[in-house]
Design a protein around this motif. Structure first.
Motif, PDB file in Angstrom:
ATOM      1  N   ASN A   1       0.797  -1.234   0.000  1.00  0.00           N
ATOM      2  CA  ASN A   1       0.000   0.000   0.000  1.00  0.00           C
ATOM      3  C   ASN A   1       0.826   1.279   0.000  1.00  0.00           C
ATOM      4  N   VAL A   2       2.128   1.176   0.233  1.00  0.00           N
ATOM      5  CA  VAL A   2       2.950   2.395   0.268  1.00  0.00           C
ATOM      6  C   VAL A   2       4.073   2.385  -0.783  1.00  0.00           C
ATOM      7  N   ARG A   3       3.984   1.480  -1.740  1.00  0.00           N
ATOM      8  CA  ARG A   3       5.077   1.366  -2.713  1.00  0.00           C
ATOM      9  C   ARG A   3       5.261   2.632  -3.546  1.00  0.00           C
ATOM     10  N   GLU A   4       4.168   3.092  -4.143  1.00  0.00           N
ATOM     11  CA  GLU A   4       4.304   4.238  -5.064  1.00  0.00           C
ATOM     12  C   GLU A   4       4.846   5.472  -4.325  1.00  0.00           C
ATOM     13  N   THR A   5       4.310   5.747  -3.137  1.00  0.00           N
ATOM     14  CA  THR A   5       4.779   6.946  -2.418  1.00  0.00           C
ATOM     15  C   THR A   5       6.238   6.784  -2.002  1.00  0.00           C
ATOM     16  N   THR A   6       6.612   5.606  -1.544  1.00  0.00           N
ATOM     17  CA  THR A   6       7.986   5.385  -1.093  1.00  0.00           C
ATOM     18  C   THR A   6       8.975   5.538  -2.251  1.00  0.00           C
ATOM     19  N   ILE A   7       8.595   5.020  -3.411  1.00  0.00           N
ATOM     20  CA  ILE A   7       9.484   5.133  -4.577  1.00  0.00           C
ATOM     21  C   ILE A   7       9.541   6.588  -5.039  1.00  0.00           C
TER      22      ILE A   7
ATOM     23  N   MET B   1      10.920   1.935  -9.917  1.00  0.00           N
ATOM     24  CA  MET B   1      11.935   2.992  -9.712  1.00  0.00           C
ATOM     25  C   MET B   1      11.316   4.334 -10.059  1.00  0.00           C
ATOM     26  N   ASN B   2      12.116   5.392  -9.931  1.00  0.00           N
ATOM     27  CA  ASN B   2      11.658   6.731 -10.281  1.00  0.00           C
ATOM     28  C   ASN B   2      11.076   6.752 -11.693  1.00  0.00           C
ATOM     29  N   LYS B   3       9.959   7.427 -11.815  1.00  0.00           N
ATOM     30  CA  LYS B   3       9.206   7.422 -13.070  1.00  0.00           C
ATOM     31  C   LYS B   3      10.014   7.985 -14.251  1.00  0.00           C
ATOM     32  N   ASP B   4      10.828   8.996 -13.975  1.00  0.00           N
ATOM     33  CA  ASP B   4      11.470   9.709 -15.083  1.00  0.00           C
ATOM     34  C   ASP B   4      12.903   9.271 -15.356  1.00  0.00           C
ATOM     35  N   ASP B   5      13.410   8.305 -14.598  1.00  0.00           N
ATOM     36  CA  ASP B   5      14.810   7.904 -14.759  1.00  0.00           C
ATOM     37  C   ASP B   5      14.928   6.809 -15.829  1.00  0.00           C
TER      38      ASP B   5
ATOM     39  N   VAL C   1       5.255   5.663 -11.068  1.00  0.00           N
ATOM     40  CA  VAL C   1       6.594   5.049 -10.972  1.00  0.00           C
ATOM     41  C   VAL C   1       7.008   4.459 -12.325  1.00  0.00           C
ATOM     42  N   GLY C   2       8.302   4.218 -12.480  1.00  0.00           N
ATOM     43  CA  GLY C   2       8.797   3.561 -13.687  1.00  0.00           C
ATOM     44  C   GLY C   2       8.987   2.069 -13.422  1.00  0.00           C
TER      45      GLY C   2
END
Ligand code: GLU
Length: 304
Positions: free
Chosen positions: A119-125, A256-260, A147-148
């Motif tokens: 439940n906290v994956r997207e915010t943590t990433i 991982m980070n969406k834009d990387d 996220v990416g």
């Protein structure tokens, strides 16, 4: 032992005892500790650590400066992402994390694993609290807004875990009026809440808590990916079983980070390289393979 131990900690402790009693990193534990596993267990591969890695990735540069890579994972999924009482991590996702880290230039001792539940994956990433995430993480368009994903590296499907003596549940179409436990922020929970199934849901934060409720007769089934459920069934073969009729597709990615994009490409390269050189299959056999998940060729990575 502390008396006021939380339910999840208690379940984890029991699972950890069963796993560590087998002596392996991800031993094939039966109801009786030490019942299975042993000398013929497949061995985990070791991964050659790349040196002088140059990838134009802001995330990777930060990790290189810090001399460590922070990777989010699960801690209560036997054979996939599990942490024993000594803090030792094991499972297929942990191996995927190690092989990718090696290609990015990080030794296992330079990986800092952090437990991050669904439940906290997207915010943590997105906050950058973990640089990669490897934890039964389904790639989908909704999540891609935040996220990416590299991968997929594995294809699972939502299934049902039931008590071994259960006769009434034979698949997702037999859940009318039944109580099904799943995890907040997970795709199988979203699926099972659809009115067509007619199921009541119990929504918790950790899969191990759902399994405990199933063992306590508090819920009728647990739903999530078959690969996860087979791990719990392998831990309790006389008490639990998996129905075996997957009803969704859950392709696992490395978050991982969406834009990387540079990091995404590098992780995809790593996944492909380890699938090609045989590490992937060896890692599978020594982890998930022990929970009776049949080996299938990994899906092709999807670059975007
Ligand atoms: N693969 C599913 C998901 O990503 C379920 C497993 C999990 O919660 O990690 O939501």
């Amino acid at each position: 032992m502390k008396l006021r131990k939380s339910a999840s900690a208690a379940v984890l402790a029991v699972l950890a005892l069963t796993v560590s009693a087998c002596g392996g990193e991800s031993g094939n534990a039966g109801d009786t500790p030490g019942e299975t596993g042993g000398a013929n267990q497949p061995k985990l591969p070791t991964y050659t650590v790349a040196s002088d890695v140059k990838v134009d990735s802001p995330t990777l540069k930060k990790a290189q400066q810090a001399g460590k890579l922070v990777i989010g994972a699960k801690n209560d999924q036997p054979f996939l992402g599990f942490e024993d009482t000594d803090g030792k991590r094991s499972g297929f996702d942990i191996e995927i994390a190690k092989m990718v880290a090696a290609d990015l230039g990080f030794k296992p001792s330079q990986i800092e694993f952090k437990t991050v539940d669904s439940n906290v994956r997207e915010t943590t990433i997105s906050k950058g609290e973990v640089q990669l995430y490897v934890g039964t993480y389904t790639i989908n368009d909704e999540r891609k807004k935040q996220v990416g994903f590299a991968g997929p590296y594995f294809l699972a499907g939502a299934d049902l875990l039931i008590r071994a003596d259960e006769k009434g549940i034979t698949g997702p179409d037999s859940l009318k009026g039944k109580t099904v436990c799943s995890i907040k922020g997970s795709t199988p929970l979203q699926e099972i809440k659809k009115p067509k199934y007619g199921a009541k849901t119990v929504e918790l934060s950790k899969y191990s808590e759902c399994v405990q409720q199933l063992l306590n007769n508090e819920v009728d089934a647990v739903t999530t990916d078959d690969a996860i459920l087979k791990g719990y069934a392998a831990q309790r073969p006389t008490k639990l079983k998996v129905v075996g009729k997957p009803f969704t597709k859950e392709p696992y990615g490395v978050g991982m980070n969406k834009d990387d994009k540079a990091l995404r490409d590098a992780v995809n390269d790593a996944l492909e390289a380890h699938e090609k050189n045989g590490d992937y299959k060896k890692a599978y056999d020594a982890t998930l393979g022990l929970s009776k998940s049949a080996y299938t060729e990994p899906p092709a990575v999807e670059r975007y």
